[in-house]
Design a protein around this motif. Structure first.
Motif, PDB file in Angstrom:
ATOM      1  N   SER A  41     -20.131 -11.664  -3.364  1.00 51.31           N
ATOM      2  CA  SER A  41     -20.911 -11.169  -2.219  1.00 51.31           C
ATOM      3  C   SER A  41     -20.335 -11.733  -0.927  1.00 51.31           C
ATOM      4  O   SER A  41     -19.518 -12.651  -0.948  1.00 51.31           O
ATOM      5  N   ALA A  42     -20.861 -11.233   0.184  1.00 50.60           N
ATOM      6  CA  ALA A  42     -20.468 -11.759   1.493  1.00 50.60           C
ATOM      7  C   ALA A  42     -20.968 -13.195   1.637  1.00 50.60           C
ATOM      8  O   ALA A  42     -21.986 -13.571   1.056  1.00 50.60           O
ATOM      9  N   THR A  47     -23.992 -10.601   5.873  1.00 49.38           N
ATOM     10  CA  THR A  47     -24.444  -9.200   5.953  1.00 49.38           C
ATOM     11  C   THR A  47     -25.531  -9.049   7.023  1.00 49.38           C
ATOM     12  O   THR A  47     -25.482  -8.120   7.834  1.00 49.38           O
ATOM     13  N   GLU A  74     -17.895  -8.595   2.211  1.00 52.58           N
ATOM     14  CA  GLU A  74     -17.465  -8.841   0.828  1.00 52.58           C
ATOM     15  C   GLU A  74     -15.936  -8.964   0.750  1.00 52.58           C
ATOM     16  O   GLU A  74     -15.405  -9.671  -0.101  1.00 52.58           O
ATOM     17  N   PHE A 136     -21.058  -4.636  -3.945  1.00 55.40           N
ATOM     18  CA  PHE A 136     -21.963  -3.901  -3.049  1.00 55.40           C
ATOM     19  C   PHE A 136     -21.320  -2.685  -2.389  1.00 55.40           C
ATOM     20  O   PHE A 136     -21.914  -2.082  -1.522  1.00 55.40           O
ATOM     21  N   ARG A 151     -29.052  -3.327  -0.059  1.00 55.18           N
ATOM     22  CA  ARG A 151     -29.091  -4.790  -0.012  1.00 55.18           C
ATOM     23  C   ARG A 151     -29.239  -5.368  -1.427  1.00 55.18           C
ATOM     24  O   ARG A 151     -30.013  -4.873  -2.231  1.00 55.18           O
ATOM     25  N   GLY A 152     -28.454  -6.402  -1.676  1.00 58.53           N
ATOM     26  CA  GLY A 152     -28.487  -7.021  -3.000  1.00 58.53           C
ATOM     27  C   GLY A 152     -27.643  -6.293  -4.034  1.00 58.53           C
ATOM     28  O   GLY A 152     -27.656  -6.624  -5.218  1.00 58.53           O
ATOM     29  N   GLY A 153     -26.860  -5.304  -3.566  1.00 58.78           N
ATOM     30  CA  GLY A 153     -26.158  -4.405  -4.487  1.00 58.78           C
ATOM     31  C   GLY A 153     -24.978  -4.990  -5.248  1.00 58.78           C
ATOM     32  O   GLY A 153     -24.476  -4.351  -6.188  1.00 58.78           O
ATOM     33  N   SER A 154     -24.545  -6.205  -4.903  1.00 58.62           N
ATOM     34  CA  SER A 154     -23.426  -6.790  -5.659  1.00 58.62           C
ATOM     35  C   SER A 154     -23.791  -7.008  -7.124  1.00 58.62           C
ATOM     36  O   SER A 154     -22.928  -6.947  -8.009  1.00 58.62           O
ATOM     37  N   ASP A 155     -25.058  -7.253  -7.382  1.00 49.35           N
ATOM     38  CA  ASP A 155     -25.505  -7.400  -8.777  1.00 49.35           C
ATOM     39  C   ASP A 155     -25.172  -6.128  -9.556  1.00 49.35           C
ATOM     40  O   ASP A 155     -24.731  -6.174 -10.709  1.00 49.35           O
TER      41      ASP A 155
HETATM   42  N1  ASP Z   1     -24.004  -8.837   0.865  1.00 47.55           N
HETATM   43  C1  ASP Z   1     -24.951  -7.815   0.470  1.00 47.55           C
HETATM   44  C2  ASP Z   1     -26.340  -8.201   0.909  1.00 47.55           C
HETATM   45  O1  ASP Z   1     -26.527  -9.223   1.539  1.00 47.55           O
HETATM   46  C3  ASP Z   1     -24.899  -7.507  -0.987  1.00 47.55           C
HETATM   47  C4  ASP Z   1     -25.266  -8.629  -1.917  1.00 47.55           C
HETATM   48  O2  ASP Z   1     -25.293  -9.796  -1.500  1.00 47.55           O
HETATM   49  O3  ASP Z   1     -25.536  -8.365  -3.074  1.00 47.55           O
HETATM   50  O4  ASP Z   1     -27.266  -7.468   0.668  1.00 47.55           O
END
Ligand code: ASP
Ligand code: ADP
Ligand code: MG
Length: 423
Positions: A41-42, A47, A74, A136, A151-155
């Protein structure tokens, strides 16, 4: 020898030290004889900072350009992490989402993965390298533009890659020791769960527990891929997200697995709606046409004297302005009195598969809210979830009260938060 996909969240790679610490862990997995693919992730709150920056330029940035901007976060991480691994004497190659074959829809900011064609990743692995993939992000099948997964899409990148590569396991490394019975930042007495089922985790994620991205859980369930959520700051065993709780395990008796809270929603009330067939359909069709997701809906019985009723619904705050504008346009046609917008609400949810076979959960939950002096404004349920809307100011107190009422408090303080700002 196995194939492991590891994902490191922003708080795990918040600075150069974090990058080096994570690089050591990755190299250790490689030395253990595994092929290793890493999704990153970033760094830290990058982000959020990039979004703030864009908003200083324009209040409503174009989706295409915002996605281009955000994917840079990222990319910074993937290159730095590859350098840190190279420094440890191992070969690492970084790939953007597009290079890794993450093909998506064209919906900027919330693209869905359509296909994963990880040829270049497989090549890198075959040549003995560690592959580092920017989380992400992907590339739209139609427009060929760069997209982000929300948001949170790296998972979700990690789980999708793990499925496509037929990995043995997908490890999600974060800033807490696993999935807890509540957010450890809010309920310090939360206890770590050994296992959570896909079904429970879907409800938890949909109810605001951001420890896993909702779509990554959907993906894992579809491919029956186990996810191991654990801390990048310790070597403790984390939480396994699996199809079923193991037989005889501690979770078998648990009625409530977890409590989730969510501050990201707002409530719209349409006041004085004529109680006629087709009116609700007209209103919600207009909202759906704008691709706005609604959550809870409440409609009261109309007052006999007036034949008018109020309809309230909740939706993501981000979509509040759009929804209000759409409804205003409908006012003349539908003939309602006014629209009220309330962004000071909070949602509290209890989740547990054991709920199915245990009566009285609602009474205990509402009793705990009453004792804590919290007024319940809306209620919704599924087979394994009860959610309420209350004042946002009461939300954290409500989470603690419900946690205690269901006997979930841990004996010792195991809910350590190792990093992150909680932003
Ligand atoms: N960097 C992105 C976010 O903050 C994706 C992630 O962290 O999963 O939402
Ligand atoms: P990352 O940057 O590693 O993706 P996130 O901030 O997205 O991390 O997710 C981890 C955070 O999720 C934790 O720090 C915690 O505050 C929050 N969280 C919410 N609910 C839970 C839960 N039930 N168990 C563990 N963490 C939770
Ligand atoms: Mg996350």
């Amino acid at each position: 020898m196995g194939l492991i996909v590891q994902k490191y969240g922003g708080s795990s790679v918040a600075d150069a030290e974090g990058m080096k610490r994570v690089a050591n862990r990755i190299v250790a997995a490689k030395r253990d004889g595994n092929q290793v693919v890493v999704v990153v992730s970033a760094m830290g709150d990058t982000t959020d900072e990039l979004i703030d920056l864009a908003k200083q330029i324009t209040p409503i940035p174009s989706g295409r350009e915002l996605d281009m901007l955000l994917t840079a976060g990222e990319r910074i991480s993937m290159a730095l992490l590859a350098m840190a691994i190279t420094n440890l004497g191992h070969e690492a190659r970084s790939f953007t989402g597009s290079q890794a074959g993450v093909i998506t829809t064209s919906a900027h900011g919330r693209a869905r993965i359509i296909d994963v064609t990880p040829g270049r990743i497989q090549e890198a692995l075959a040549e003995g390298a560690i592959a580092i993939v920017a989380g992400f992000q992907g590339i739209s099948q139609d427009t060929k533009d760069v997209t982000t997964l929300g948001r949170g899409g790296s998972d979700t990148t990690a789980v999708a890659l793990a499925a496509a590569l037929e990995a043995d396991v997908c490890e999600i490394y974060t800033d807490v020791d696993g999935i807890f019975s509540a957010d450890p930042r809010v309920v310090p007495t939360a206890r770590k769960l050994k296992t959570v089922t896909y079904e429970e985790m879907l409800e938890l994620a949909a109810s605001g527990a951001k420890v896993l991205h909702l779509r990554c859980v959907e993906y894992a369930r579809r491919y029956d891929l186990p996810i191991h959520v654990r801390s990048s700051f310790t070597t403790n065993e984390g939480t396994w997200v699996v199809k079923d709780h193991p037989q005889g395990g501690e979770m078998e008796q648990a009625i409530i697995s977890g409590i989730a809270h969510d501050k990201s929603e707002a409530k719209i009330t349409i006041v004085g709606v004529p109680d006629r067939t087709g009116v609700a359909a007209r209103i919600f069709q207009a909202i759906a046409d704008a691709d706005i997701n609604i959550d809870m809906i409440v409609q009261n019985v109309s007052a006999a004297a007036t034949g008018l009723t109020d309809i309230s619904f909740t939706l993501p705050k981000d979509e509040g302005a759009d929804a209000t504008a759409i409804l205003q346009k409908l006012q003349g046609e539908v003939g309602f009195a006014s629209i009220q917008y309330d962004d000071q609400i909070g949602k509290l949810s209890l989740i547990g598969a054991g709920m199915r076979s245990h009566p009285g959960i609602t009474a205990t939950f509402f009793g705990a809210m009453s004792e804590a002096g919290i007024n319940i404004e809306m209620i919704s349920t599924s087979e394994i979830r009860i959610s309420i809307i209350c004042r946002q100011a009461d939300l954290e107190r409500g989470a603690k009260a419900a946690h205690a009422a269901f006997g979930l408090d841990a004996d010792s303080n195991e809910a350590v938060v190792y990093g992150g700002t909680g932003r």
